[in-house]
Design an enzyme around this catalytic site. Structure first.
Site, PDB file in Angstrom:
ATOM      1  N   ALA A  63       0.868  -1.187   0.000  1.00 52.56           N
ATOM      2  CA  ALA A  63       0.000   0.000   0.000  1.00 52.56           C
ATOM      3  C   ALA A  63       0.901   1.232   0.000  1.00 52.56           C
ATOM      4  CB  ALA A  63      -0.880  -0.009   1.242  1.00 52.56           C
ATOM      5  N   GLY A 109       0.536  -5.084   0.949  1.00 51.02           N
ATOM      6  CA  GLY A 109      -0.673  -5.148   0.140  1.00 51.02           C
ATOM      7  C   GLY A 109      -0.421  -5.833  -1.191  1.00 51.02           C
ATOM      8  N   GLU A 112      -0.875  -9.327  -0.524  1.00 49.40           N
ATOM      9  CA  GLU A 112      -2.299  -9.578  -0.262  1.00 49.40           C
ATOM     10  C   GLU A 112      -3.103  -9.586  -1.554  1.00 49.40           C
ATOM     11  OE1 GLU A 112      -2.107  -6.467   2.663  1.00 49.40           O
ATOM     12  OE2 GLU A 112      -2.917  -7.807   4.170  1.00 49.40           O
ATOM     13  N   GLU A 132       4.729  -5.186   6.993  1.00 49.31           N
ATOM     14  CA  GLU A 132       3.981  -4.133   7.680  1.00 49.31           C
ATOM     15  C   GLU A 132       4.482  -3.875   9.101  1.00 49.31           C
ATOM     16  OE1 GLU A 132       2.731  -6.532   5.889  1.00 49.31           O
ATOM     17  OE2 GLU A 132       1.060  -5.821   4.656  1.00 49.31           O
TER      18      GLU A 132
HETATM   19  N1  T1G Z   1       4.632   3.450  -0.330  1.00 47.40           N
HETATM   20  C1  T1G Z   1       5.084   4.661  -0.742  1.00 47.40           C
HETATM   21  N2  T1G Z   1       6.310   4.879  -1.258  1.00 47.40           N
HETATM   22  C2  T1G Z   1       7.122   3.808  -1.336  1.00 47.40           C
HETATM   23  C3  T1G Z   1       6.750   2.516  -0.906  1.00 47.40           C
HETATM   24  C4  T1G Z   1       5.420   2.364  -0.390  1.00 47.40           C
HETATM   25  N3  T1G Z   1       4.955   1.181   0.003  1.00 47.40           N
HETATM   26  N4  T1G Z   1       7.802   1.679  -1.099  1.00 47.40           N
HETATM   27  C5  T1G Z   1       8.786   2.414  -1.627  1.00 47.40           C
HETATM   28  N5  T1G Z   1       8.390   3.683  -1.777  1.00 47.40           N
HETATM   29  C6  T1G Z   1       9.177   4.789  -2.350  1.00 47.40           C
HETATM   30  C7  T1G Z   1      10.369   5.135  -1.502  1.00 47.40           C
HETATM   31  O1  T1G Z   1      10.018   6.067  -0.508  1.00 47.40           O
HETATM   32  C8  T1G Z   1      11.307   5.719  -2.540  1.00 47.40           C
HETATM   33  O2  T1G Z   1      10.855   7.048  -2.820  1.00 47.40           O
HETATM   34  C9  T1G Z   1      11.014   4.892  -3.792  1.00 47.40           C
HETATM   35  O3  T1G Z   1       9.710   4.340  -3.581  1.00 47.40           O
HETATM   36  C10 T1G Z   1      12.007   3.770  -3.991  1.00 47.40           C
HETATM   37  O4  T1G Z   1      12.021   3.031  -2.770  1.00 47.40           O
HETATM   38  C11 T1G Z   1      -2.494  -2.931   3.151  1.00 47.40           C
HETATM   39  C12 T1G Z   1      -0.932  -1.743   5.021  1.00 47.40           C
HETATM   40  C13 T1G Z   1      10.086  -2.185  -2.223  1.00 47.40           C
HETATM   41  C14 T1G Z   1      12.119  -3.133  -1.117  1.00 47.40           C
HETATM   42  O5  T1G Z   1       6.626  -1.797   3.626  1.00 47.40           O
HETATM   43  O6  T1G Z   1      10.664  -1.973   1.357  1.00 47.40           O
HETATM   44  O7  T1G Z   1       0.990  -2.673   2.273  1.00 47.40           O
HETATM   45  O8  T1G Z   1      12.974   8.249  -2.194  1.00 47.40           O
HETATM   46  O9  T1G Z   1      14.426   3.561  -2.256  1.00 47.40           O
HETATM   47  O10 T1G Z   1      15.734   0.274  -2.349  1.00 47.40           O
HETATM   48  O11 T1G Z   1      -1.548  -4.693   4.337  1.00 47.40           O
HETATM   49  O12 T1G Z   1      10.950   0.395  -1.191  1.00 47.40           O
HETATM   50  O13 T1G Z   1      12.505   7.645  -4.582  1.00 47.40           O
HETATM   51  O14 T1G Z   1      11.130   9.430  -3.431  1.00 47.40           O
HETATM   52  O15 T1G Z   1      13.145   1.822  -0.932  1.00 47.40           O
HETATM   53  O16 T1G Z   1      14.623  -0.561  -4.512  1.00 47.40           O
HETATM   54  C15 T1G Z   1       4.061  -2.506   2.962  1.00 47.40           C
HETATM   55  C16 T1G Z   1       8.213  -0.662   1.525  1.00 47.40           C
HETATM   56  C17 T1G Z   1       3.336  -1.202   2.982  1.00 47.40           C
HETATM   57  C18 T1G Z   1       7.519  -2.019   1.438  1.00 47.40           C
HETATM   58  C19 T1G Z   1      12.312  -1.334  -2.822  1.00 47.40           C
HETATM   59  N6  T1G Z   1       5.186  -2.451   2.048  1.00 47.40           N
HETATM   60  N7  T1G Z   1       9.197  -0.501   0.467  1.00 47.40           N
HETATM   61  O17 T1G Z   1      13.534  -0.884  -2.274  1.00 47.40           O
HETATM   62  O18 T1G Z   1      13.756   1.406  -3.366  1.00 47.40           O
HETATM   63  S1  T1G Z   1       1.984  -1.221   4.113  1.00 47.40           S
HETATM   64  C20 T1G Z   1       6.404  -2.073   2.478  1.00 47.40           C
HETATM   65  C21 T1G Z   1      10.385  -1.148   0.501  1.00 47.40           C
HETATM   66  C22 T1G Z   1       0.866  -2.290   3.390  1.00 47.40           C
HETATM   67  C23 T1G Z   1      -1.207  -3.611   3.485  1.00 47.40           C
HETATM   68  C24 T1G Z   1      -0.251  -2.779   4.246  1.00 47.40           C
HETATM   69  C25 T1G Z   1      11.353  -0.817  -0.594  1.00 47.40           C
HETATM   70  C26 T1G Z   1      11.437  -1.901  -1.685  1.00 47.40           C
HETATM   71  P1  T1G Z   1      11.939   8.164  -3.292  1.00 47.40           P
HETATM   72  P2  T1G Z   1      13.405   2.485  -2.224  1.00 47.40           P
HETATM   73  P3  T1G Z   1      14.514   0.033  -3.166  1.00 47.40           P
END
Ligand code: T1G
Length: 707
Positions: A63, A109, A112, A132
Site C-alpha cells: 500500500a 498489500g 495480499e 507491515e
Molecule cells: N509506499 C510509498 N512509497 C514507497 C513505498 C510504499 N509502500 N515503497 C517504496 N516507496 C518509495 C520510496 O520512498 C522511494 O521514494 C522509492 O519508492 C524507492 O524506494 C495494506 C498496510 C520495495 C524493497 O513496507 O521496502 O501494504 O525516495 O528507495 O531500495 O496490508 O521500497 O525515490 O522518493 O526503498 O529498490 C508494505 C516498503 C506497505 C515495502 C524497494 N510495504 N518498500 O527498495 O527502493 S503497508 C512495504 C520497501 C501495506 C497492506 C499494508 C522498498 C522496496 P523516493 P526504495 P529500493
C-alpha cells in the site's frame, strides 16, 4: 488521471498491468483500477483467464505508506479497510482464473493482492513478504488470514512478525507460489493461465480449509510466538497484534478473523509507534538527498581503498571495504600494531563464522582483500583513503599532509574523526576539494550510520560518491556540516551534560542508564562511555580546553576527568563508571566510588543531593538533545530534522519506534518542550538557553521541525 492499471487481451488472456512507478505502490486509485480491470476481464468474452502483472522492476511493493497519515482515528481505518477487504473478495470471486505474475517484490498489500488471485507464478529472483510490522502496523488487507491458509500458520506468523521477505523458491516450497517461471514471466504466466482456463480451475485462498489439527498446531504456534516476542519485541505492539489476528482466524474462521485483523490494524495505524516507524522509513530515504547535489551528479568509481590506522575503528572500516569486495590497504606505524589490528579483524570474522553467517572459505576470501602494510606503497593506486588515526589534531593534520603527497590528485581523502575540524585536515592535504569526513560509529563494521562531513571546499562529486559508496558498504550515509562534533557528537555532548549533572544532583549511574534502556536505547550514557572509552572524551575535552572551548554550555562535571586521571577508562581498563570482572570484560557492577565522587562534587557545587524521578531524568536528557538538535537545524549543519533522527537511530541505536530525538520531541509537543526548557533555565541556569528555531516554531504554532 493517468492509467495506473492497463488492460489488454493477449491470446485470450486479459493482461492487467499495474503501472505506478517507482514501486507500483497501491495508492487508492490503483486499488480502484485493479477492481475495475478484473471486473472488465470477467465480463470480457474475449478473455478466458486473467494475469495481473507489475510494470517496471517489480510487482507491487505494498500500500502507499503516505496514505496512512490521513487515518486520524481507528474508525477512519475501519471504514477504509472495509472497502479494501470487499474489493479483494470481489477479485477472489472472479469467475475466470486469475494469476498473479510476480517479479521484484510482492510486499504487504502487494502480497495480499497476489493471495487474492487464484494462483501465483514468480520469477526465480522475486521476493514475497508482509513487512507491515516494520512500519508499526500489521497486514491490513487479509494477509493474516490468507497467508496461514497458503503457507501454514507457523511460517505466516514468522513472516508477519519479522517482516522479512521470502525468496520465490522458498515461497513455492511453502505453497505461497504455484510455479517458478524461467524466461519471459508474462508469456509464462499467460500460458499458465490458459492451462487453468482449459481445466476450468479456480482456487480461492479464503476457502482453503484449515484442519482441526492444523488449527491446533497454529494456536500452539501463536502461543510460542507470544513467548518469543515477549523477549525480543521490546517496546513495540504491532508484532503482538499480528499474533492476535492470526489466532482469531484460526479460532473463528476467515470472516471473523478478517474483522479482527481490521480492528487490530486500525489501532496500530494511528499509534505513535507506527507514525514513528513510517517517519523513519521516509527519513532514511530522504537523508540520501542533498539539496545542492542532484541525483545525476557524476560519481567516481571506488575500486581500491586504503585505511590509515588499524585500531578498533580503522580495522572495522577496513572490514567494511573487504565485506563489499573492495581491496583495501591497511596501514599502521609498525608490525606490532598491524598484527594486533589484523588479529582483531580475524577474531571479528571468526565470531561471525561461529554464528553461521560466514563460512571459513568466505572468511579467508574476505581477509585476503585486506593488505596490511607499514608504508605508503600502493597508495598511489587507491581511489579513497580513510584515516583513522588517534583523535589528535596535529597527528591528523600531519597524516593528511602525507596523504596529499602519496596519493593521486583525484583520490578522495576521508577522515574518521568523530569531532575535529575537517577543514584543517583539508588545508593540510593541499587538496581540500577531495577531503571530507567519513565518521563511522563503533563498532565501525556493525553500526549502519556513516556521517558524511562536508568541508568548506569538498567538491560535489566527492559527496555524491560518498553517498553512493555508503550504500555499497551497506551503510546509511547522512551528509552533515563541519561544526565541532558534527551532528551526532555535538548533540551527544548535551545528552552527556545532563547525565553528569543528574548524577551529581542525586540520581545514580545505574538509575540513569536504566531510564534510557527502558526508553529503548541499547545502552545508557554511562554504559556507553565505558564502552567507547572515558579517555576518548577526556582527550577531546583537553583539546577543546587548549583552544578555549568546551563541548557544551553549562557546568562541567569533574567526575569524567577524575576517572581519566585515575586510569579508569571503562571496559578496557576493567573500571570506569562501573567495575568490571577484568579488562575488556562486559560483566559490570555499580561502583560505590562513583556515588562518593558525586557526593564530593555536589558538595563543591553547594548542591544538596536529592532523589530524582525517572521522568525528570528522561525529560531533561531528551529535551537537551532536541534543543541542541534545533540549533543544529537552524545553523544548517543538518539538512532536515529527519536526518538527525536517522543519525541517532543508526548511530546510537535510538529506538526507531520513537522516531528519533526530533520526532520524539514532536510527539511530546514542541510547546511542551519549550516550556520545559524555560522551566529548566529557571531551575538550573541560563545555559538552558532555548534554541531560537524552537521558539520561532512554537510562536508560529508549528508542531513539526520540518518547516
Ligand atoms: N509506499 C510509498 N512509497 C514507497 C513505498 C510504499 N509502500 N515503497 C517504496 N516507496 C518509495 C520510496 O520512498 C522511494 O521514494 C522509492 O519508492 C524507492 O524506494 C495494506 C498496510 C520495495 C524493497 O513496507 O521496502 O501494504 O525516495 O528507495 O531500495 O496490508 O521500497 O525515490 O522518493 O526503498 O529498490 C508494505 C516498503 C506497505 C515495502 C524497494 N510495504 N518498500 O527498495 O527502493 S503497508 C512495504 C520497501 C501495506 C497492506 C499494508 C522498498 C522496496 P523516493 P526504495 P529500493
Amino acid at each position: 488521471m493517468p492509467d495506473l492499471v492497463r488492460y489488454e487481451v493477449k491470446d485470450r488472456v486479459a493482461v492487467i498491468t499495474i503501472d505506478n512507478p517507482p514501486v507500483n505502490a497501491l495508492a487508492p486509485a490503483v486499488w480502484e483500477q485493479i477492481d475495475q480491470a478484473v471486473a472488465r476481464g470477467v465480463a470480457d468474452a474475449g478473455a478466458d483467464a486473467m494475469v495481473l502483472v507489475g510494470a517496471g522492476t517489480t510487482f507491487i511493493a505494498g500500500a502507499d505508506i503516505k496514505v496512512f497519515d490521513v487515518l486520524k482515528t481507528p474508525q477512519d481505518s475501519m471504514t477504509r479497510s472495509a472497502g479494501t477487504h470487499a474489493l479483494l473478495r470481489r477479485v477472489e470471486d472472479a469467475s475466470k482464473p486469475l494469476v498473479a505474475a510476480i517479479h521484484g517484490n510482492a510486499l504487504g498489500g502487494g502480497m495480499e493482492v497476489a493471495m487474492s488471485c487464484h494462483f501465483r507464478v514468480a520469477a526465480k529472483d522475486a521476493k514475497v513478504g508482509q513487512p507491515e510490522v516494520l512500519l508499526g502496523i500489521i497486514p491490513g488487507a487479509g494477509g493474516t488470514q490468507r497467508l496461514p491458509r497458503l503457507a501454514g500458520a507457523e511460517l505466516a506468523l514468522q513472516m508477519c512478525t519479522d517482516g522479512k521477505p521470502v525468496a520465490a523458491p522458498k515461497a513455492k516450497a511453502a505453497g505461497m507460489v504455484d510455479e517458478i517461471l524461467e524466461g519471459d514471466l508474462l508469456a509464462g504466466a499467460i500460458a499458465f493461465a490458459k492451462k487453468k482456463a482449459a481445466a476450468r480451475e479456480i482456487r480461492k485462498v479464503r476457502e482453503i480449509a484449515i484442519s482441526a489439527d492444523a488449527a491446533k498446531a497454529g494456536l500452539d504456534a501463536c502461543a510460542k510466538m507470544r513467548e518469543s516476542l515477549a523477549k525480543t519485541a521490546r517496546g513495540v505492539k504491532a508484532p503482538f497484534a499480528v499474533v492476535d489476528a492470526v489466532e482469531a482466524g484460526l479460532k473463528d474462521g476467515f470472516d471473523a478473523g478478517s474483522i479482527r485483523e481490521r480492528e487490530l490494524f486500525a489501532n496500530c495505524v494511528v499509534s505513535i509507534e507506527s507514525k514513528a516507524l513510517r517517519h523513519m522509513f521516509f527519513a532514511e530515504r530522504e537523508a540520501a538527498k542533498v539539496p545542492d547535489i542532484p541525483k545525476d551528479t557524476p560519481t567516481r568509481e571506488i575500486k581500491r581503498a586504503a585505511v590509515v590506522g588499524a585500531g578498533t575503528m580503522g580495522g572495522g572500516i577496513a572490514m567494511n571495504y573487504a565485506n563489499a569486495g573492495i581491496p583495501v590497504l591497511l596501514k599502521e606505524v609498525d608490525e606490532a600494531a598491524l598484527k594486533k589490528g589484523l588479529a582483531t579483524i580475524r577474531k571479528n570474522y571468526e565470531i561471525t563464522m561461529s554464528k553461521g553467517k560466514m563460512t571459513a572459505e568466505q572468511v579467508e576470501k574476505t581477509m585476503a582483500l585486506i593488505t596490511p602494510t607499514t608504508t605508503y606503497d600502493g597508495f598511489d593506486q587507491v581511489d579513497i583513503v580513510t584515516e583513522a588515526v588517534f583523535e589528535n589534531m596535529d597527528l591528523k593534520k600531519a597524516t593528511f599532509k602525507e596523504l596529499g603527497a602519496v596519493t593521486r590528485p583525484d583520490c578522495i581523502l576521508a577522515s574518521n574523526s568523530s569531532t575535529l575540524d575537517i577543514d584543517q585536515f583539508a588545508q593540510s592535504s593541499g587538496r581540500p576539494a577531495q577531503v571530507l569526513g567519513h565518521h563511522y560509529f563503533s563498532p565501525a563494521n556493525v553500526m549502519k550510520l556513516l556521517e558524511i562531513v562536508r568541508g568548506r571546499e569538498t567538491s560535489r562529486d566527492v559527496i555524491a560518491t560518498s553517498l553512493k559508496l555508503s550504500k555499497k558498504l551497506n551503510k546509511t550515509g547522512v551528509v552533515v556540516g563541519n561544526c565541532f562534533g558534527f551532528v551526532a557528537n555535538r548533540m551527544l555532548a548535551y545528552y552527556m551534560r545532563e547525565a553528569y549533572l543528574l548524577l551529581e544532583e542525586g540520581a545514580s549511574v545505574p538509575q540513569i542508564d536504566k531510564v534510557l534502556t527502558d526508553f529503548g536505547l541499547p545502552v545508557g550514557p554511562y554504559g556507553m562511555q565505558d564502552i567507547a572509552g572515558i579517555d576518548v572524551g577526556a582527550r577531546i575535552r583537553q583539546y577543546l580546553a587548549s583552544i578555549g572551548k568546551t563541548r557544551a554550555e553549562g557546568p562541567q562535571s569533574a567526575i569524567p576527568d577524575r576517572l581519566f586521571e585515575m586510569g579508569r577508562y571503562g571496559q578496557k581498563t576493567g573500571a570506569g563508571w562501573y567495575k568490571y570482572d577484568a579488562p575488556f570484560s562486559r560483566n559490570r557492577t555499580p561502583d560505590p566510588l562513583i556515588e562518593q565522587m558525586a557526593e564530593e562534587e555536589a558538595a563543591k557545587r553547594g548542591l544538596k543531593r536529592r532523589p530524582i524521578a525517572d521522568e525528570e531524568i528522561l525529560a531533561r536528557i531528551m529535551i537537551a538533545l532536541a534543543n541542541e538538535g534545533a540549533r543544529v537545524l537552524e545553523e544548517h549543519y543538518a539538512t532536515r530534522a529527519g536526518d538527525i533522527d536517522v543519525i541517532y537511530c543508526y548511530g546510537f541505536g535510538y529506538p526507531r519506534h520513537r522516531g528519533g530525538p526530533m520526532f520524539y520531541a514532536e510527539t511530546v509537543g514542541l510547546a511542551t518542550v519549550l516550556s520545559r526548557v524555560h522551566e529548566y533555565r529557571a531551575r538550573f541556569g541560563d545555559y538552558w538557553e532555548p534554541a531560537p528555531l524552537l521558539e520561532k516554531l512554537v510562536t508560529a504554532g508549528k508542531s513539526s521541525f520540518e518547516q
